[in-house]
Design an enzyme around this catalytic site. Sequence first.
Site, PDB file in Angstrom:
ATOM      1  N   LYS A  82      -0.945   5.252  -8.160  1.00  0.00           N
ATOM      2  CA  LYS A  82      -1.259   4.406  -7.589  1.00  0.00           C
ATOM      3  C   LYS A  82      -2.626   4.626  -7.643  1.00  0.00           C
ATOM      4  CE  LYS A  82      -1.735   1.550  -3.232  1.00  0.00           C
ATOM      5  NZ  LYS A  82      -1.563   1.474  -1.916  1.00  0.00           N
ATOM      6  N   SER A 158      -0.205  -2.728  -0.267  1.00  0.00           N
ATOM      7  CA  SER A 158      -0.721  -2.849  -1.103  1.00  0.00           C
ATOM      8  C   SER A 158      -0.875  -1.813  -2.825  1.00  0.00           C
ATOM      9  CB  SER A 158      -2.260  -1.546  -0.536  1.00  0.00           C
ATOM     10  OG  SER A 158      -2.167  -0.374  -0.584  1.00  0.00           O
ATOM     11  N   SER A 182       2.664  -0.979   2.984  1.00  0.00           N
ATOM     12  CA  SER A 182       1.908  -0.814   1.604  1.00  0.00           C
ATOM     13  C   SER A 182       2.654  -0.203   0.601  1.00  0.00           C
ATOM     14  CB  SER A 182       0.378  -0.379   1.648  1.00  0.00           C
ATOM     15  OG  SER A 182      -0.358  -0.687   2.156  1.00  0.00           O
TER      16      SER A 182
END
Length: 473
Positions: A82, A158, A182
């Site tokens: 990420k 996210s 997330s």
Amino acid sequence: MTPHELTTLTAADLHAGYAAGDFTPTEATSAALEAAAFGGAHLNAVASLHADEALAFADASTARWRQGAPLSDLDGVPVSIKDSFPMVGHQRWHGSALADGLPPSTHNGAPVRRLHEAGAVPFVKTSMPDFGLIGSGISSQFGIIRNPWDPACNPAGSSSGAAALLAIGAGPLAMGTDTGGSVRVPAAMCGVVGLKPTQGRVAYDPPKIIGVAGPMARTVADTATLLRAVGRPDPSDHLSLPGVFDGDGSPIDDLSGLTVGVFTAIPGPVPVDPEILAAVDRQAEILAAAGATVTRVDSPMATEDEWAAMTAVLMTRGLPELLRMPPEAWDVIPPGLRAGMLAFRDLSAVEHVRNEKALEAARAVIAGRLQAFDYTLAPATAVVSYAAELEAPVVDGHAVNHMAFSSPFNLTHLPAGSVPVAMSASGMPISVQVGGQRFDDAGVLAVMALLERERGFAPAYPYALGATAGARP
């Protein structure tokens, strides 16, 4: 094997294939890079991709396998990272165009270092919303991140790009982060597995009080394999837990003597989607049939005030990322997030401490509700899908807090994971969330594996490198 076939394999499959000499890490990484390039072009799922670097890592792994000296079960396995993690030579936008022009990272975050030590291949950085503070795939840097099952739909956030790339076969593993859901919510929206470990199980630099690094994969067993590699302490994180995670993600067969609390309601005017409720009911029946004592309970986050306290604290903590730039630059930030952050701009220090104390009080109450059971079962999300352009789901004119099921576990530092268990009438995946007691990450994964085994089908993922154009997302 063809590139398409390689992208359908699990991490365990890749390990076995390398050992048998059926294919190499270089071939698997090349296929993952091709799928990621598609995901970047069509889903906005890629933050940065350095193909030559990834192939160099893969070539080194190929040489180790030929010498019969792999470093671990993950040697040569492609893993996406990420955007929130520092990674040498890669820009860290943290999802925001406000980071444009910053130099590339000069160090690897602790999970990335653990992956290098295991011989894994970090091959791409994945996109995310601004500052990780939106539960949707809306980013001022990357644009609208899309769900590969239906690009008109949102992957949530996210860890948006991480979930999307997993679903199209761009690597079997991904590292995400989870502050209020997330990892689990985008995993649910994209039909993959995601785990928020016990706080501190995965070292994270800089250290976090609430946010954690979490493994994601297409199977529970692969999720456990990734956690074995990264689930260990690191000097960079003084809050990381001692010891090394050693669970294998095998399903538990006998839940006799164990208690499961099932909660399906959230604060607010919008009910949970009926298809999701039906999926939770079916999983509760499976757990009861395995011997668990199943009890229906109220939501652990029972009031909107408890969620408001968490929102106030998170927005205030995120506000410095906005204020470090001049006001004329703020317009790039998604409007809902911008307004949410600026609402706390004039908060006094005393008011902020008051909010922190309110959150601590809510944390204690929520922990008591969750810790009354060995495990909990709940929806992973309140909606099956929603439009890609939205910062949050909207049902009948009401915004839906689709992270209300996941955030209680962040507040209490307890482990929780989402696992796909059904398909909706619209063709989108439906997942449930399993929570557990602190340090019992292995138990949570074992219950998730039981539900994964009992669902009776394998998700027909929309692989990017499908045999026909119609198989592409």
